[in-house]
Every structure is written in structure tokens, then in C-alpha cells.
Scaffold this motif. Sequence first.
Motif, PDB file in Angstrom:
ATOM      1  N   ALA A  51       0.744 -12.678   6.674  1.00  0.00           N
ATOM      2  CA  ALA A  51       2.085 -12.379   6.177  1.00  0.00           C
ATOM      3  C   ALA A  51       2.072 -11.090   5.378  1.00  0.00           C
ATOM      4  N   LEU A  52       0.984 -10.894   4.624  1.00  0.00           N
ATOM      5  CA  LEU A  52       0.877  -9.696   3.813  1.00  0.00           C
ATOM      6  C   LEU A  52       0.760  -8.461   4.697  1.00  0.00           C
ATOM      7  N   ALA A  53      -0.091  -8.583   5.719  1.00  0.00           N
ATOM      8  CA  ALA A  53      -0.265  -7.460   6.644  1.00  0.00           C
ATOM      9  C   ALA A  53       1.059  -7.143   7.303  1.00  0.00           C
ATOM     10  N   ASP A  54       1.780  -8.171   7.688  1.00  0.00           N
ATOM     11  CA  ASP A  54       3.077  -8.008   8.314  1.00  0.00           C
ATOM     12  C   ASP A  54       4.022  -7.276   7.366  1.00  0.00           C
ATOM     13  N   GLY A  55       3.946  -7.662   6.070  1.00  0.00           N
ATOM     14  CA  GLY A  55       4.778  -7.031   5.056  1.00  0.00           C
ATOM     15  C   GLY A  55       4.478  -5.546   4.950  1.00  0.00           C
ATOM     16  N   GLN A  56       3.217  -5.201   5.041  1.00  0.00           N
ATOM     17  CA  GLN A  56       2.846  -3.784   4.957  1.00  0.00           C
ATOM     18  C   GLN A  56       3.432  -3.003   6.127  1.00  0.00           C
ATOM     19  N   THR A  57       3.344  -3.600   7.334  1.00  0.00           N
ATOM     20  CA  THR A  57       3.890  -2.943   8.513  1.00  0.00           C
ATOM     21  C   THR A  57       5.402  -2.774   8.370  1.00  0.00           C
ATOM     22  N   LEU A  58       6.071  -3.849   7.906  1.00  0.00           N
ATOM     23  CA  LEU A  58       7.527  -3.788   7.748  1.00  0.00           C
ATOM     24  C   LEU A  58       7.900  -2.737   6.713  1.00  0.00           C
ATOM     25  N   TYR A  59       7.121  -2.679   5.622  1.00  0.00           N
ATOM     26  CA  TYR A  59       7.377  -1.692   4.578  1.00  0.00           C
ATOM     27  C   TYR A  59       7.234  -0.285   5.148  1.00  0.00           C
ATOM     28  N   ALA A  60       6.131  -0.075   5.911  1.00  0.00           N
ATOM     29  CA  ALA A  60       5.884   1.250   6.481  1.00  0.00           C
ATOM     30  C   ALA A  60       7.014   1.652   7.408  1.00  0.00           C
ATOM     31  N   ALA A  61       7.520   0.681   8.170  1.00  0.00           N
ATOM     32  CA  ALA A  61       8.528   1.020   9.169  1.00  0.00           C
ATOM     33  C   ALA A  61       9.911   1.204   8.542  1.00  0.00           C
ATOM     34  N   ASN A  62      10.217   0.467   7.463  1.00  0.00           N
ATOM     35  CA  ASN A  62      11.602   0.448   6.991  1.00  0.00           C
ATOM     36  C   ASN A  62      11.818   1.026   5.600  1.00  0.00           C
ATOM     37  N   CYS A  63      10.815   1.032   4.761  1.00  0.00           N
ATOM     38  CA  CYS A  63      11.026   1.381   3.359  1.00  0.00           C
ATOM     39  C   CYS A  63      10.298   2.652   2.947  1.00  0.00           C
ATOM     40  N   GLN A  64       9.162   2.895   3.595  1.00  0.00           N
ATOM     41  CA  GLN A  64       8.232   3.909   3.126  1.00  0.00           C
ATOM     42  C   GLN A  64       8.816   5.317   3.140  1.00  0.00           C
ATOM     43  N   ALA A  65       9.713   5.579   4.117  1.00  0.00           N
ATOM     44  CA  ALA A  65      10.268   6.929   4.240  1.00  0.00           C
ATOM     45  C   ALA A  65      10.873   7.382   2.920  1.00  0.00           C
ATOM     46  N   CYS A  66      11.547   6.474   2.195  1.00  0.00           N
ATOM     47  CA  CYS A  66      12.140   6.856   0.910  1.00  0.00           C
ATOM     48  C   CYS A  66      11.204   6.518  -0.259  1.00  0.00           C
ATOM     49  N   HIS A  67      10.757   5.283  -0.321  1.00  0.00           N
ATOM     50  CA  HIS A  67      10.000   4.841  -1.498  1.00  0.00           C
ATOM     51  C   HIS A  67       8.535   5.266  -1.451  1.00  0.00           C
ATOM     52  N   GLN A  68       8.116   5.860  -0.345  1.00  0.00           N
ATOM     53  CA  GLN A  68       6.774   6.437  -0.192  1.00  0.00           C
ATOM     54  C   GLN A  68       5.674   5.367  -0.129  1.00  0.00           C
ATOM     55  N   ALA A  69       4.558   5.769   0.474  1.00  0.00           N
ATOM     56  CA  ALA A  69       3.454   4.833   0.673  1.00  0.00           C
ATOM     57  C   ALA A  69       2.855   4.388  -0.665  1.00  0.00           C
ATOM     58  N   ASN A  70       2.911   5.274  -1.689  1.00  0.00           N
ATOM     59  CA  ASN A  70       2.329   4.906  -2.979  1.00  0.00           C
ATOM     60  C   ASN A  70       3.337   4.192  -3.875  1.00  0.00           C
ATOM     61  N   GLY A  71       4.522   3.902  -3.344  1.00  0.00           N
ATOM     62  CA  GLY A  71       5.525   3.155  -4.084  1.00  0.00           C
ATOM     63  C   GLY A  71       6.164   3.928  -5.226  1.00  0.00           C
ATOM     64  N   GLU A  72       5.897   5.229  -5.303  1.00  0.00           N
ATOM     65  CA  GLU A  72       6.395   5.986  -6.447  1.00  0.00           C
ATOM     66  C   GLU A  72       7.730   6.666  -6.200  1.00  0.00           C
ATOM     67  N   GLY A  73       8.226   6.531  -4.981  1.00  0.00           N
ATOM     68  CA  GLY A  73       9.517   7.141  -4.667  1.00  0.00           C
ATOM     69  C   GLY A  73       9.477   8.644  -4.777  1.00  0.00           C
ATOM     70  N   LEU A  74      10.647   9.265  -4.970  1.00  0.00           N
ATOM     71  CA  LEU A  74      10.712  10.716  -5.082  1.00  0.00           C
ATOM     72  C   LEU A  74      11.639  11.022  -6.246  1.00  0.00           C
ATOM     73  N   PRO A  75      11.104  11.663  -7.306  1.00  0.00           N
ATOM     74  CA  PRO A  75      11.919  11.871  -8.495  1.00  0.00           C
ATOM     75  C   PRO A  75      13.242  12.547  -8.144  1.00  0.00           C
ATOM     76  N   GLY A  76      14.295  12.018  -8.661  1.00  0.00           N
ATOM     77  CA  GLY A  76      15.597  12.621  -8.430  1.00  0.00           C
ATOM     78  C   GLY A  76      16.232  12.244  -7.116  1.00  0.00           C
ATOM     79  N   ALA A  77      15.518  11.512  -6.252  1.00  0.00           N
ATOM     80  CA  ALA A  77      16.110  11.139  -4.974  1.00  0.00           C
ATOM     81  C   ALA A  77      15.977   9.632  -4.715  1.00  0.00           C
TER      82      ALA A  77
END
Lengths: 337, 719
Positions: free
Chosen positions: A225-251
Amino acid sequence: MELFDNHKKLFTTATLLFVGLTWLVAISPAIRNQQNNKPLPAWKEPEQDVVKGKALFIANGCVACHTQQVRNVEMDKVWGSRPSLAADYAGISRTDFWRNTATLMGTERTGPDLTDVGNRQPSKDWNLVHLYNPRIVVKESVMPAYPWLFTIKKEPLEKDVVVNVPEAFLSKKEGKVVAKPEALYLLAYLQSLKQTSLPENKAVPGFLYPQQKKNAAGGSPAEEALADGQTLYAANCQACHQANGEGLPGAFPPLKGSPVVEGDNLELYVDIIMNGYDARQEYGAMPPVGTNMQFTEKEVTAIINYERSSWSNGAKNVTAEDIKKVMDVLQQKINTK
Amino acid sequence: MKSKAFFSVIILFAVAVWPGVLPAYAQEMKLSDFSFASESAWLWIVLLIVSVLFVVAMLLRRKVTELRKSYQNQKQEDDSDKLKEHIDRFNSQQIEKLLQYKKTKRSGVLFQVSWLLLAFTLFSVNTGWAQDASTTGESSLLGEGGIVITLVLVLIPILAGFILLMIKIGNAINQQKNKMRLEEASKLAGYLKDLPDEEIDAVLKKRKKALDYALTNHELSGTEPAEDSKGLLSITREPGLPIVSVKKKALPRPNIDPALARLVLGYLVCATCWLLFGTTVGQYVGIKFVAPDADHVSWLSFGRLRPVHTNAVFWGWASLAMIGLGYYIVPRVSNIKLYSMRMGWYALYLINASVLLGTISLMAGINNGGGEYREYIWPIMLLFGLGLALTLINFLRTIARRATTEIYISNWYMVSAIIFTIVISLAAYIPYWQNGLGETIIQGYYMHQGVGMWFMLFTLGIVYYFLPQQLNKPIYSYSLGILAFWTQILFYTLIGTHHFVFSAIPWWLQTVAIVGSAGMAIPVIAGTTNFLMTFKGAWYKVKDSYTLPFFLAGIIFYFTGSMQGTAEAFRFTNLAWHFTDFTVAHSHLTMYGIICFFLWACVYTIVPRLTGREAPQITMGAHFWLALIGLMFYSIPLMYGGTLKGLLWMQGKPFMEGVTLMAPYWLWRAIGGSLMWLSHLFFAYNMYKMIVRRNVVDVREAAIQKLQYEMEETPEPVV
């Protein structure tokens, strides 16, 4: 032989054979497709901005890397909820007197397919930053930057669309990056790319070559489930929130150490994932990712658990049952509205 | 013996290809049956490898037995007899040395040690190789027809490697034999040492006298010095160091119409310029995969430059080179003058104008809507079409007035290619069937017919003329050429939509395209066989010709590249390879490996005949090897990386993983591309050397002129 020694007969025969076959495999099927296929009832004529945006898409040769076709094979499922149909392209006709029809189906997928990108990545802020230079948000990207769709203004007017570009990408120019109309047209086109829904009584065509689900031989269900979560995160969330989870200041806000992610307000957390969020001035608006991608409670759970246990986050895992309850409550709220 | 070996190779090919194709047919019939259990397919592969190893082992065994026998013979034979025999076989110099030795009683057989060491190292290297080559990989993918075919195609160069290995082992065995001979030699030396001096002196001196007897060499000619009164001898005084092997010079051909020569050269020079331009752009576009922020200029962005590259090398380089060579061939095989020189020049202007305007408009962001090779808008493509129409009329009128009864097969291919291309362009640019999916169906048809019916068909026509001419023998089988011609039309026309397998276009059309792709095996095998069999009995010519290696590379790529296209069309391989960089590798293997190598071969054949000047051999060799090695560096990493990327997609991994995965392979592609680009610089230099007349002072000529000048200057003595 007479045929072979007479140039008129020889070349006429060859030409007739070729033209006949051409008619059979190209022109007649093309005509039949053109006549027999009609756009879906839910399809709408594109607006003026979208038409201009599509012209820019064509002019810059984006089709060299981006396809617009969801094939009827399982591996293409990530690009749309159903395979593309002939009807999806039926509304596209000749661009103008000088230029041919552009279905833009493409033959190379160096970049992602864009059939449904309007649902997958509708965020205005993300798209504009990404167009200015893709490497601001996706470090490994090899997509060209399109800075000529933007200008730099010292003091942008109120109606100007300001794009939040980190200093490292400004190459020492001073001022704010402002989107030109062209950038906004292109954005409108990208946002308009959505799969048209089928009429209610029509069955959704299936995908061929389904993936065999892996047995749990390789690891415990929790790990999977965790691995699946990582894949889902990479596919749907990572573009904005980034792989390191730090997002992009000001955006885009960070998820690392975020009170929402680590806190106990599951309703707010799930609401943001499913229905988007635009409560904070300093960041761009988040689109309703979950609703667009039709997340199930299992997928939401996997994403939440991945976010809560990654980077230096250390919150408790949630169960699919909890999330199911929260999602039902949210759904009811929407329905009563 | 040679032909026997050739046939066994052909049989190996057949054994290797058919098990791959047959399961694929079976798969066609059961559309949804993806998990076609095909242990048999990979069993065949293993069988192939095992059989090759078996052949290698058998050959090795023969060598070893041979070796052992000679070793045993050596042991068994009566030593003293054999050693005595040697005395009778010494030559005069050896006897002299021996006599000297006998005087000084010194010995030196040190170098024996070095022989031993060399033999040992060679042996150890070879055993290492044999182990590496025998390992085979297995995975479930091996069950898929297309993949099996590709593996087989990759195996072809590996087989060549095996042959090389055999040669190496042969060498090692030879070393071993030498070692034995050296042992015998040391025995002989011992024997000679022990012989009583007086006896041996008498025998040897007598023998030496006998050996030294020679005729004076003046018995027939007398002692007068030779005189070459008819100028028959040409002797090179200083041959210099042989850095490159000396190849045969092109034979000057008499009676080529100078106007025609100018026209052909005009085409070839323009083509060379477009090659340089187009591949410079291609190289830059390739670099952008590694350095996407190389520039931020809209006119130079990737999406705009990519079609500039493809169209410039298609319509500018390859098309002009082909038509130019066609202008030489058509009048020659029709045995008559070209119908109109002026039309030839107009066609050249039109095509150049088309590519130039097309390039500018694409960079400015004006294109037809994104269909590959259909990016020029219709007014620009119309110029190209008019150029083709003029060429067609010119060729047809020339053929109509031909002085021969038959129409040589080159003309079939070339004229048909022009007719078909006009048909294709009309189908692609007439707007009445281009709406919705109609555009896609036409696009699939157009982009593949453009490649197969224009470049391939025309180039085959050129090769049917120049290859037999360079080998100085007729084409192996005219009938095979005719078979290939008609089957190419029949099957190639059908295969266009294989670029859109699994898309929304009708399923039956996709199936027809896949079947047609399989059918392409017939013309490809027919053509390859025809060309290779023409080489039969003339293989020795390859080593002293600078054009034949280009032809040979073209033929090999014709087979492997085209068959790879067939393999790619199957439904499973489409899953793995479609949309990945594999396609890019394939199009370069074919357009570059087949078309460009053939065109270069023909250009190097024809230009020296037209101008009487040849390019330096060293830059010609540099061109060949850089292009070949560059192409390999370019395509193999892309094929490998493309496959990995496709598999990643099939597993549903995030898209960006595929991008990061490709990074090293894209770097390799840029490196290979640079080598290819460098080879084009050499090609352009060679063109310059072949065409431009250099102002070099001829010492003897200048001396005579000076004398003449002086004679005119000095006033005539008054008598």
C-alpha cells in the motif's frame, strides 16, 4: 514480354495497382470515417481562446513529443478514463485555407499524453510556471522552456497575470514575470483538453492487455500500500509539491511538516485532496485532483499514509475504512449544497 | 565451398526468422489471447544459438584433431631421417650461416621464449571470449514474435563475431603449431651441432654451390638497356608509406555529355549542402535532450527544429541526391540523350526553393498541422510536387525515345517511385478526406509511403544500376528484381496505419497493416538475396574498392532495418516500443543505414567519372567508419533504452521514471550523432576534392611553358 517492354503499359499497370490499393487502405476508409463519425453529444465547439491556444500548440511543434490518443490498452489507462474513440476526433476539421486538419494524435511520447491533461493538471499557476521553464517544477524534465510567451515587468499592472518564478531561473533579470496573452491562450487550450463523457446509456469501452495483478508474495500488504502511495504521489501530486515534499516557495505549499498532513483533521485533509483548495493568498489554487482522477478511498488512503510517513513526517497511519467514512460525509455535504 | 557456406548462413537466417514470424501470425488470429504460450519460440532461439555453438565446436574439434595428429606424427617418425631431410632442404643463405656457425660454434635460440609467451596469451584471451559468448539470457518477453525477430537481427552481428572468434582461434592454433616447429628446430640445431665438421663442410659446400647456380638473366634480352618506345609502362617512383590500403582508381568514362555532368553535379552539390544543414540541425536537436536549456530562442526551440531536420534531410538531401543520380542513369540505360536539360535544372530550382521556404516557415512557426513529413504547408509542398512532375515528364520522354527494346529495371523502380510520390502527395494534401480520423488514416498512409515508395523504391532502382556496374557483372537475377518490385507495391501500400495500432482507427485497417508488414519480408529477402548473390564470385573486389563497402553496409541494413520494421508492427511489440525512442532508432537505421549508405556509394561511384578527380582515400575511409560506428552508437542505446522505457510504462510506473531512465541513452545518442555529423564533414570535403579543380603547378608543364615564353621573348637572330 510485351507488358515489360512497353513503358506506357508498364507504368500504367503499376500506377493503377498503387492507386487501387491507396483507395482501398487510405482514401476510402478516410472518407467513410469522415462521413460516419459524429462528435459526442456532450462535445462543445472550442472557444476563441482555445482555438488560438491550439494554433500556438501547432506552431511550436508540441506534437513532436506529446500524443493525444489514449490507446485501448491497459498501459494507457493513466492518460484517460477510457480509450479514445473515432467520435473524439470527429469534430476536428481543416484549420484554415493554408493548413490541414490537426488531430494531433502524435507518434512519439517523449512527454506525457495530453488527451485528458485538463483534468489531470488544471492548475493555472503550475502550468504557467511549467511553461516558463519546466525545470522549475520538474527537475528531470527535458521539455523546452517557452520564456518568449512571457515578459518581465518592473511594476506589473493589476490585471497582469504574474508568474512566480524563482530567482535562479530569472537569469539576473529584475522584475516580475508576466504572462503574455499567448501564454494564456496556450493555458486555455491545455485546460480545455478533457475527455468528453459518453452518453449515459453507452457502455465505456474496455482496455486490452490488462495487467496481471501482482500477488502479495513480494511483501506484506502494508508495504504494498505504501509503495502504491508513492506511485500515486509521483503521478498526481509530485509535480507541484515536489518529490522532497517541500513544494515551491511562493507557488506550491510544502507537505513536509504541514499541519494539515500531520494533524488529525482528516475531513479537511481529504477535502483538499478530493475537491481542491484555495484558502491561502501566498500560494496558487489547488485543483480538485481526487475528483478529477476519480480516486477511490484506497487510493486516498495510500496517498495520505505515504505523505504522513515520508520526509520527516511521522504521523499515524489511517485506514481505508476511516477515509471511506470521511469521503461519504463530504459527498453528502456536496449533495446537500 | 564459398557458396556452400553462404547457403548455410541463409538457412540459419531462415531457421531463425520463421519460428518468430509464425507464432506472430497465430497471435493475429487470436486477438485477445495475449499470453500466447510460446515456449517454442524461445526454444528455437536457444536451438539457434546451440547450433551455432555446435558448428563452432565441430570446427574447433577438427582443428584440434589435426593438431594432435601432426603432433603424434612428429613423435612417431624416425628423428634422424627427418632431420637429415632438412639438410637437403636448406637454402643457400642458411647453409652459409650454418657454415659460419660451425666456425664460431656459437648458438642463439633466445627468441623461442617470446613465441611461447605470445601463444599462451592468445590462448587465454580466446577461452575468455568463448565463455562470454555462450551465455544466453531468458525472459518471458522471448515468447513474442517481434522481440524474437529483433533478437535474431541483433544476433547477425554476433554471428559475425563468432566468425571472427574462429579466425582468432585458428591463429592461436597456428601459433601452437609454430611452437612445435620450433621444438623441431631446436632438435635439428642439436643434430647439426653434433655432426663432424669435415664431413658436413664438404656436403654443405657442394650443396651451396648447386643452390647458388643461377642464370645471368641476360640470356634472352642481351645486355642492352630496356627502352619503352611505346609508353606502355607507368612506374611509381616513390610509393610512400601505406597509411591506407591502396584502392583501385575510378575508371574515366568517355563520352559523358558535359551538360549532363553539370546537371548531375548540381543536384549532388545541393544535396550535400542540405545534408550538412539538416544533420547540423538534427545534431543540435539531439543535444537538446541532454541540455534542454541550450537556448531560449523561439525559432530554435525543439518542436520547430525537429521537422526542419527531418524535412531537410528528406526532401533536401536524400531526394535531390536520388534524382541527381537518376538523371545519370535514365539516359544511360535508355542509350539516348536526356530529353530536356533545362527541365532538369528547373526541377532542381523548384525543389531547393521548396526546402528553403519550408525550413524558414517551420522555424517561424508556420506548419501544416503536425503530421510527420507533412509539415510543409501546401503552397510550399506544391513547389516540390512541380519539381517531381517535371522530373517525371523528363524521364518518361527519355524512356519513350530509348534506343533499347527493354526498359532496364532501374527505370521501373525510379519512374514508379516518382509517380507514386505524386499520388501520395495528392492523397495527403487534397482536403476532401482529411477531417477527423480521416486525417490520421491518411497520415499513417502518407508517412510510410513517403519512406517506402519514394526513398526506398527510388534508391533500389539506383542500386540496381550501380551495384552491378561496380562489380562489373550483371545483376544476379532480373526476375527476383521484378518479384521484389511488384510485391513491394502490393505489401508496402498496405502498411501505413501500423503507426496507429491500438488507436481509434478501424481495427480491420490496423490488422491489414500488420499483415502487410509481415508480407514485406518477401521483397526485402528477394532484394537482399539478389544483391548478395551479385557479389558472388566478386567478393575479392570489396577489399580494393572504396564504393563496395558502402554498398555492403547498405545491403546489410536493408535486411536488418526492414525486417526490424516488420517486427515492430506486431501488436505486442507495439505495446513495448510504440511512442518510445525505439522508433527514432529504427527510422535512423533505415533512412541512414539503407538510404544514405547506398546514396554515398553511388555518389562516390559517379562523381569521379564526371570530373576525373578522386577524393583522398583517407578521408573517404574516415567518412565510412565514422558514419557506421556513429550509427551504431546512435541506434543501439536508443533501442535498448526505448525497450526499457516501454516495459516501465507497461508496469504503470510514473512517467518521469521513463525520462530519467533515458538520460544516459540520450547522451549516447548525442555522441553517436556527433560521429555521424563529423562523417558528413568528411563527405563534404570529399565532394569538394572530387569536384573543384585545384590550381596546382605542374612542374614539367610549367618548365615547358617557360621555355616557350623565353623563345618568344628573345628576338629571332637576324641572318
